[in-house]
Design a protein around this motif. Structure first.
Motif, PDB file in Angstrom:
ATOM      1  N   UNK A  77      87.117  63.590 113.079  1.00  0.00           N
ATOM      2  CA  UNK A  77      87.060  64.260 114.383  1.00  0.00           C
ATOM      3  C   UNK A  77      85.998  63.666 115.302  1.00  0.00           C
ATOM      4  N   UNK A  78      85.065  62.883 114.724  1.00  0.00           N
ATOM      5  CA  UNK A  78      83.988  62.328 115.536  1.00  0.00           C
ATOM      6  C   UNK A  78      82.950  63.348 115.941  1.00  0.00           C
ATOM      7  N   UNK A  79      82.919  64.492 115.261  1.00  0.00           N
ATOM      8  CA  UNK A  79      81.962  65.546 115.587  1.00  0.00           C
ATOM      9  C   UNK A  79      80.895  65.654 114.500  1.00  0.00           C
ATOM     10  N   UNK A  80      79.741  66.145 114.905  1.00  0.00           N
ATOM     11  CA  UNK A  80      78.625  66.326 113.988  1.00  0.00           C
ATOM     12  C   UNK A  80      78.546  67.783 113.534  1.00  0.00           C
ATOM     13  N   UNK A  81      78.153  67.958 112.269  1.00  0.00           N
ATOM     14  CA  UNK A  81      77.952  69.284 111.702  1.00  0.00           C
ATOM     15  C   UNK A  81      76.708  69.254 110.823  1.00  0.00           C
ATOM     16  N   UNK A  82      76.143  70.416 110.565  1.00  0.00           N
ATOM     17  CA  UNK A  82      75.005  70.477 109.665  1.00  0.00           C
ATOM     18  C   UNK A  82      73.960  71.471 110.137  1.00  0.00           C
ATOM     19  N   UNK A  83      72.997  71.723 109.264  1.00  0.00           N
ATOM     20  CA  UNK A  83      71.927  72.673 109.574  1.00  0.00           C
ATOM     21  C   UNK A  83      71.180  72.250 110.836  1.00  0.00           C
ATOM     22  N   UNK A  84      70.774  70.983 110.893  1.00  0.00           N
ATOM     23  CA  UNK A  84      69.999  70.540 112.047  1.00  0.00           C
ATOM     24  C   UNK A  84      70.850  70.296 113.280  1.00  0.00           C
ATOM     25  N   UNK A  85      72.146  70.185 113.105  1.00  0.00           N
ATOM     26  CA  UNK A  85      73.031  70.114 114.274  1.00  0.00           C
ATOM     27  C   UNK A  85      73.081  71.478 114.950  1.00  0.00           C
ATOM     28  N   UNK A  86      73.155  72.542 114.144  1.00  0.00           N
ATOM     29  CA  UNK A  86      73.094  73.894 114.712  1.00  0.00           C
ATOM     30  C   UNK A  86      71.750  74.125 115.406  1.00  0.00           C
ATOM     31  N   UNK A  87      70.683  73.629 114.773  1.00  0.00           N
ATOM     32  CA  UNK A  87      69.365  73.780 115.384  1.00  0.00           C
ATOM     33  C   UNK A  87      69.273  72.991 116.695  1.00  0.00           C
ATOM     34  N   UNK A  88      69.884  71.820 116.739  1.00  0.00           N
ATOM     35  CA  UNK A  88      69.884  71.019 117.965  1.00  0.00           C
ATOM     36  C   UNK A  88      70.602  71.753 119.090  1.00  0.00           C
ATOM     37  N   UNK A  89      71.686  72.407 118.749  1.00  0.00           N
ATOM     38  CA  UNK A  89      72.418  73.187 119.752  1.00  0.00           C
ATOM     39  C   UNK A  89      71.543  74.299 120.310  1.00  0.00           C
ATOM     40  N   UNK A  90      70.805  74.963 119.426  1.00  0.00           N
ATOM     41  CA  UNK A  90      69.928  76.048 119.867  1.00  0.00           C
ATOM     42  C   UNK A  90      68.787  75.532 120.740  1.00  0.00           C
ATOM     43  N   UNK A  91      68.189  74.399 120.330  1.00  0.00           N
ATOM     44  CA  UNK A  91      67.092  73.840 121.114  1.00  0.00           C
ATOM     45  C   UNK A  91      67.574  73.438 122.498  1.00  0.00           C
ATOM     46  N   UNK A  92      68.722  72.778 122.552  1.00  0.00           N
ATOM     47  CA  UNK A  92      69.272  72.367 123.850  1.00  0.00           C
ATOM     48  C   UNK A  92      69.530  73.585 124.736  1.00  0.00           C
ATOM     49  N   UNK A  93      70.104  74.622 124.165  1.00  0.00           N
ATOM     50  CA  UNK A  93      70.395  75.830 124.942  1.00  0.00           C
ATOM     51  C   UNK A  93      69.121  76.441 125.497  1.00  0.00           C
ATOM     52  N   UNK A  94      68.056  76.430 124.699  1.00  0.00           N
ATOM     53  CA  UNK A  94      66.788  76.999 125.166  1.00  0.00           C
ATOM     54  C   UNK A  94      66.210  76.224 126.336  1.00  0.00           C
ATOM     55  N   UNK A  95      66.655  74.978 126.510  1.00  0.00           N
ATOM     56  CA  UNK A  95      66.183  74.113 127.596  1.00  0.00           C
ATOM     57  C   UNK A  95      67.217  73.989 128.714  1.00  0.00           C
ATOM     58  N   UNK A  96      68.207  74.885 128.697  1.00  0.00           N
ATOM     59  CA  UNK A  96      69.274  74.856 129.708  1.00  0.00           C
ATOM     60  C   UNK A  96      70.000  73.515 129.712  1.00  0.00           C
ATOM     61  N   UNK A  97      70.259  73.022 128.511  1.00  0.00           N
ATOM     62  CA  UNK A  97      70.903  71.711 128.372  1.00  0.00           C
ATOM     63  C   UNK A  97      71.938  71.756 127.257  1.00  0.00           C
ATOM     64  N   UNK A  98      72.649  70.656 127.101  1.00  0.00           N
ATOM     65  CA  UNK A  98      73.601  70.486 126.009  1.00  0.00           C
ATOM     66  C   UNK A  98      73.155  69.296 125.157  1.00  0.00           C
ATOM     67  N   UNK A  99      73.415  69.347 123.843  1.00  0.00           N
ATOM     68  CA  UNK A  99      73.012  68.218 123.009  1.00  0.00           C
ATOM     69  C   UNK A  99      73.967  67.032 123.146  1.00  0.00           C
ATOM     70  N   UNK A 100      73.410  65.836 123.140  1.00  0.00           N
ATOM     71  CA  UNK A 100      74.204  64.616 123.069  1.00  0.00           C
ATOM     72  C   UNK A 100      73.633  63.791 121.919  1.00  0.00           C
ATOM     73  N   UNK A 101      74.476  63.485 120.926  1.00  0.00           N
ATOM     74  CA  UNK A 101      73.999  62.853 119.702  1.00  0.00           C
ATOM     75  C   UNK A 101      74.026  61.335 119.834  1.00  0.00           C
ATOM     76  N   UNK A 102      72.918  60.738 119.458  1.00  0.00           N
ATOM     77  CA  UNK A 102      72.748  59.286 119.509  1.00  0.00           C
ATOM     78  C   UNK A 102      72.737  58.783 118.070  1.00  0.00           C
ATOM     79  N   UNK A 103      73.750  58.018 117.693  1.00  0.00           N
ATOM     80  CA  UNK A 103      73.856  57.523 116.322  1.00  0.00           C
ATOM     81  C   UNK A 103      72.718  56.560 116.012  1.00  0.00           C
ATOM     82  N   UNK A 104      72.118  56.738 114.847  1.00  0.00           N
ATOM     83  CA  UNK A 104      71.050  55.855 114.397  1.00  0.00           C
ATOM     84  C   UNK A 104      71.152  55.697 112.885  1.00  0.00           C
ATOM     85  N   UNK A 105      70.249  54.938 112.296  1.00  0.00           N
ATOM     86  CA  UNK A 105      70.175  54.781 110.848  1.00  0.00           C
ATOM     87  C   UNK A 105      68.760  55.133 110.418  1.00  0.00           C
TER      88      UNK A 105
END
Length: 281
Positions: A77-105
């Motif tokens: 699906x090309x989507x991210x899931x996980x504990x810290x993905x949920x946390x990222x969503x919450x952090x972004x919302x608290x900043x009036x923003x949306x998360x955008x994931x940057x692939x890294x290693x």
């Protein structure tokens, strides 16, 4: 009269002295202060992400996507899931923003964050002193430590580092992070293989092509949950102590203070535990 004339002469002398130019090459205190103030005004500090993220409306999150239960990229699906993905969503919302994931290693995570490719790195990142020289870390989200995961038939065979580091034992590890650092520091006689894909590495143990992987206890618990053939070895008593947190750009004290407060609330009001229990239980 004589006293009045003396005072008048003294007043004139002081006025002339105050008006006289300073000696060549020696700036007056007033001019030095004005020069310093001018430099401060012309070199403002870099804007904090605490301000730029809400204006942008996007929180850029560096994540590897290969470390369940914290960050997993679903290739279908090309989507991210996980504990810290949920946390990222919450952090972004608290900043009036949306998360955008940057692939890294794991090998590039710190460099990508330091280069400004993202605002924060999330996804089961362990605090280490070498990393802390390059980035800030938030308040920790959980404690962890390296422990073995093996086929359940071998759970009593590979309990200690001495038992693991024997000729004929096949140890496997993913590249670029703290797992590889730990394995290379402790494996001298066993065969050590670096497997490039952390999402399929546990299949190598199930298939018998490897015997042991040493990774964070949180990951061993999750992998043992989804793979009945595998057992986590003493996850409550790991070989090492470590903490997981979120990595932040060094120097942005305002953003770090905000993220620290947000993590503190999430780890004390049940939010983080709820997300983790959804994956671990």
């Amino acid at each position: 009269m004589k006293r009045a004339a003396t005072l008048s002469a003294l007043t004139c002398l002081l006025a002339v002295t105050a008006a006289a130019p300073a000696a060549s090459g020696t700036p007056t205190p007033v001019r030095a202060a004005a020069s310093t103030a001018g430099k401060q005004a012309s070199a403002p500090g870099k804007p904090s992400a605490l301000d730029t993220v809400p204006r942008r409306g996007v929180l850029r999150v560096c994540t590897t996507g290969d470390y369940r239960p914290f960050s997993h990229l679903d290739p279908a699906t090309g989507t991210y899931r996980g504990v810290d993905i949920r946390m990222a969503e919450d952090l972004a919302k608290s900043l009036d923003a949306k998360p955008r994931y940057v692939a890294t290693t794991w090998a590039k995570l710190v460099g990508d964050l330091s280069a400004g490719r993202c605002d924060i790195a999330m996804g089961g990142v362990s605090i280490t002193l070498p990393r802390a020289r390059a980035v800030y870390f938030s308040e920790p989200t959980r404690t962890d430590g390296k422990t073995p995961i093996v086929r359940c038939a071998d759970k009593d065979k590979y309990r200690t580092l001495e038992q693991i580091d024997q000729p004929g034992t096949k140890v496997i590890v993913n590249p670029g992070g703290t797992n590889e650092q730990f394995a290379r520091a402790h494996i001298k006689r066993a065969t050590l293989t670096v497997h490039p894909d952390n999402t399929t590495i546990f299949d190598e143990i199930i298939a018998g092509r490897a015997d042991v992987m040493m990774t964070d206890a949180s990951e061993t618990r999750y992998q043992a949950k989804i793979h009945p053939e595998l057992c986590s070895v003493h996850p409550d008593d790991p070989f090492t102590f470590s903490e997981k947190a979120y990595a932040l750009p060094r120097g942005d004290n305002e953003f770090k203070a905000y993220v620290d407060q947000w993590v503190h609330l999430a780890t004390h009001d049940g939010t983080y535990r709820k997300y983790e229990d959804g994956w671990m239980k």
